[in-house]
Design a protein around this motif. Structure first.
Motif, short mmCIF file in Angstrom:
data_model
loop_
_atom_site.label_atom_id
_atom_site.label_comp_id
_atom_site.label_asym_id
_atom_site.label_seq_id
_atom_site.Cartn_x
_atom_site.Cartn_y
_atom_site.Cartn_z
N PRO A 240 0.90 -1.23 -0.07
CA PRO A 240 -0.13 -0.07 -0.02
C PRO A 240 0.85 1.24 0.09
N VAL A 241 0.40 2.21 -0.53
CA VAL A 241 1.17 3.56 -0.77
C VAL A 241 1.21 4.29 0.61
N GLU A 242 0.53 3.75 1.66
CA GLU A 242 0.72 4.45 2.85
C GLU A 242 1.84 3.93 3.69
N GLN A 243 2.57 2.66 3.14
CA GLN A 243 3.51 2.07 3.83
C GLN A 243 4.82 2.91 3.46
N SER A 244 5.42 3.32 4.49
CA SER A 244 6.63 4.37 4.24
C SER A 244 8.01 3.34 4.36
N GLY A 245 7.87 2.30 4.76
CA GLY A 245 9.03 1.37 4.84
C GLY A 245 9.40 0.82 3.34
N VAL A 246 8.65 1.14 2.42
CA VAL A 246 8.90 0.56 1.01
C VAL A 246 9.72 1.93 0.30
N PHE A 247 10.60 1.53 -0.63
CA PHE A 247 11.11 2.36 -1.60
C PHE A 247 11.23 1.85 -2.79
N THR A 248 11.00 2.27 -3.96
CA THR A 248 10.90 1.79 -5.28
C THR A 248 11.84 2.49 -6.19
N VAL A 249 12.75 1.46 -6.80
CA VAL A 249 13.76 2.02 -7.91
C VAL A 249 13.46 1.49 -8.99
N LEU A 250 13.07 2.71 -10.16
CA LEU A 250 12.73 2.22 -11.27
C LEU A 250 13.62 2.44 -12.44
N LEU A 251 14.53 1.42 -13.07
CA LEU A 251 15.40 1.53 -13.88
C LEU A 251 15.10 1.28 -15.57
N THR A 252 15.02 2.22 -16.16
CA THR A 252 14.42 2.35 -17.60
C THR A 252 15.38 3.20 -18.33
N HIS A 253 15.39 3.17 -19.53
CA HIS A 253 16.39 3.70 -20.76
C HIS A 253 15.83 5.15 -21.24
N ILE A 254 14.74 5.04 -21.53
CA ILE A 254 13.99 6.17 -21.94
C ILE A 254 13.57 7.10 -21.11
N PRO A 255 13.94 8.23 -20.78
CA PRO A 255 13.37 9.23 -19.78
C PRO A 255 11.95 9.58 -19.84
N LEU A 256 11.35 9.92 -19.00
CA LEU A 256 9.89 10.48 -18.72
C LEU A 256 10.00 11.83 -19.33
N HIS A 257 8.68 12.24 -19.68
CA HIS A 257 8.58 13.28 -20.56
C HIS A 257 8.70 14.33 -20.00
N LYS A 258 9.49 15.45 -20.64
CA LYS A 258 9.79 16.82 -20.30
C LYS A 258 9.54 17.67 -21.17
N VAL A 259 9.46 19.21 -21.02
CA VAL A 259 9.26 19.83 -21.98
C VAL A 259 10.53 20.51 -22.57
N HIS A 260 10.67 21.06 -23.62
CA HIS A 260 11.96 21.56 -24.15
C HIS A 260 12.48 22.62 -23.17
N GLY A 261 13.85 22.30 -22.99
CA GLY A 261 14.57 23.50 -22.29
C GLY A 261 15.03 22.87 -20.80
N VAL A 262 14.16 21.72 -20.20
CA VAL A 262 14.51 21.48 -18.83
C VAL A 262 15.84 20.60 -19.04
N CYS A 263 16.24 19.78 -19.80
CA CYS A 263 17.25 18.88 -20.05
C CYS A 263 17.84 19.45 -21.36
N SER A 264 19.05 18.66 -21.74
CA SER A 264 19.78 18.84 -23.24
C SER A 264 18.96 18.43 -24.21
N ASP A 265 18.31 17.39 -24.24
CA ASP A 265 17.44 16.62 -25.24
C ASP A 265 15.90 17.22 -24.91
N GLY A 266 15.31 17.35 -25.94
CA GLY A 266 14.00 17.82 -25.82
C GLY A 266 13.41 16.52 -26.37
N PRO A 267 11.64 16.69 -26.05
CA PRO A 267 11.10 15.48 -26.77
C PRO A 267 11.24 15.24 -28.13
N LEU A 268 11.41 13.89 -28.72
CA LEU A 268 11.51 13.57 -29.96
C LEU A 268 10.81 12.29 -30.37
N PHE A 269 10.22 12.28 -31.33
CA PHE A 269 9.43 11.28 -31.83
C PHE A 269 9.62 11.02 -33.27
#
Length: 310
Positions: free
Chosen positions: A29-58
Motif C-alpha cells: 500500500p502507498v501508505e507504507q513508508s518502509g517501501v522504496f521503489t527504484v525504477l530502472l529504464t532507458h527512455i526518460p520520462l516526458h519533459k518540455v523543451h529546455g529542461v534537459c539537453s534533449d527535448g522530446p523527439l518522436f
C-alpha cells in the motif's frame, strides 16, 4: 521502452502493460513508508523543451497509404506525456487528488534513466491545489531551492538521467545511496562521480596512437636492417669460400708442376752429381716454396675481397 504507440509488435506492448499491472497489483500500500521503489529504464520520462539537453523527439517509420504507421516508432528520446503520467500514477501511486490513499503523495522512490548522454536531474510534481493540475518538471537543484519536494500539496518524484560513462563526458559514474532516517523512513541520494577530465581522455588516446605508430615504424626498420645484414654477410662468406678454394687448387696444381719439373731437371747436368736423397730434399724445398707463394697470393685475394690491408 514499449509503452507508446504505434508499435510494430502489439503483443510485446501488451506484455509490457501486463507486467506493469502485475507490479502495481502486487505492491505494498502507498501508505507504507518502509517501501522504496527504484525504477530502472532507458527512455526518460516526458519533459518540455529546455529542461534537459534533449527535448522530446518522436520519429516514425514510413506511413502506409491510409496514413497509419504499421511499423511503429523508429526513434524516441522521451516517453510521451501520457506514458509518463501512467508510470507516475500507477507504479508510484502519485495523484492530483488529496483524497486518494496516502494523500495522493504515493510511494517513495526514484527513477534512474539513460539515453541523454549529457545527463539530467529533475523533479516531477503535480499541483493538487491547481484547478487544472498537470505534471511538471524542474531541475532538482531549483526544485530543492523552492522547497517543492517537501510541500505536501506537490506530490512528486525525482528522476535522474545518468550522465554517460564515455570519455567525452568525463567518464561519469552514478553513485546512489539509500538509508533509513531516525523515523524509519527511506531517504535517497545521488551523486555523479566523474573519473577523468575530457582533455585527459584525449591525451591518453593520442599518446597511445603515437606510441603504436612509433613501434610500427621501428619494427619495420629493424626487420629491413636485419634482412639486409643477413644477405650481405652470406654474400661475403660465399666470396671468401670461393677465393679460398681457388687458392688451394692453385697451390695443389703448382706443387704437382714443381714435382714434375724436378723430375725433369733431375736428368740435367746440374743435378747429375746429386745423390737420390739430395734430389728428394731439393724437390721438397721447391714444393714448399711454391706453396708459400700460392698462400701469399690467396691472402692478397682475400684482402681484396674483405677490403682490409694485408
Amino acid at each position: 521502452m514499449n509503452l507508446d504507440t504505434p508499435v510494430y509488435a502489439p503483443t510485446l506492448q501488451t506484455d509490457t502493460y501486463n507486467f506493469i499491472n502485475n507490479v502495481v497489483g502486487s505492491s505494498y500500500p502507498v501508505e507504507q513508508s518502509g517501501v522504496f521503489t527504484v525504477l530502472l529504464t532507458h527512455i526518460p520520462l516526458h519533459k518540455v523543451h529546455g529542461v534537459c539537453s534533449d527535448g522530446p523527439l518522436f520519429d516514425f517509420h514510413e506511413s502506409a497509404e491510409d496514413g497509419s504507421f504499421p511499423h511503429g516508432i523508429r526513434e524516441q528520446n522521451h516517453l510521451s506525456d501520457a506514458a509518463s503520467r501512467g508510470i507516475l500514477e500507477s507504479i508510484f501511486g502519485k495523484s492530483s487528488s488529496p483524497i486518494q490513499p496516502g494523500g495522493g503523495r504515493g510511494r517513495k522512490g526514484i527513477v534512474l534513466t539513460g539515453h541523454d548522454h549529457e545527463g539530467c536531474d529533475v523533479y516531477h510534481f503535480i499541483n493538487q491545489t491547481s484547478p487544472d493540475p498537470k505534471w511538471e518538471a524542474q531541475r532538482w537543484p531549483a526544485a530543492q531551492a523552492q522547497g517543492i519536494p517537501t510541500d505536501p500539496s506537490l506530490p512528486g518524484l525525482r528522476e535522474v538521467t545518468v550522465r554517460s560513462v564515455m570519455g567525452d563526458f568525463s567518464g561519469n559514474l552514478g553513485l546512489m545511496s539509500l538509508w533509513l532516517d531516525e523515523a524509519g523512513e527511506w531517504q535517497s541520494g545521488f551523486a555523479n562521480c566523474r573519473a577523468v577530465r575530457a582533455w585527459v581522455w584525449w591525451v591518453v588516446h593520442v599518446a597511445d596512437c603515437i606510441a603504436l605508430a612509433v613501434a610500427a615504424v621501428w619494427g619495420a626498420v629493424e626487420f629491413y636492417a636485419s634482412s639486409a645484414g643477413s644477405n650481405g654477410s652470406n654474400g661475403s662468406k660465399r666470396r671468401v669460400n670461393r677465393v679460398a678454394r681457388a687458392g688451394i687448387r692453385a697451390a695443389s696444381m703448382r706443387s704437382s708442376s714443381a714435382d714434375r719439373s724436378d723430375m725433369g731437371n733431375s736428368s740435367g747436368s746440374d743435378t747429375s752429381t746429386l745423390s737420390s736423397g739430395q734430389k728428394k730434399s731439393l724437390r721438397r724445398k721447391r714444393s714448399k716454396q711454391s706453396m708459400r707463394d700460392d698462400l701469399g697470393a690467396g691472402k692478397r685475394q682475400l684482402s681484396d675481397v674483405l677490403e682490409v690491408p694485408e
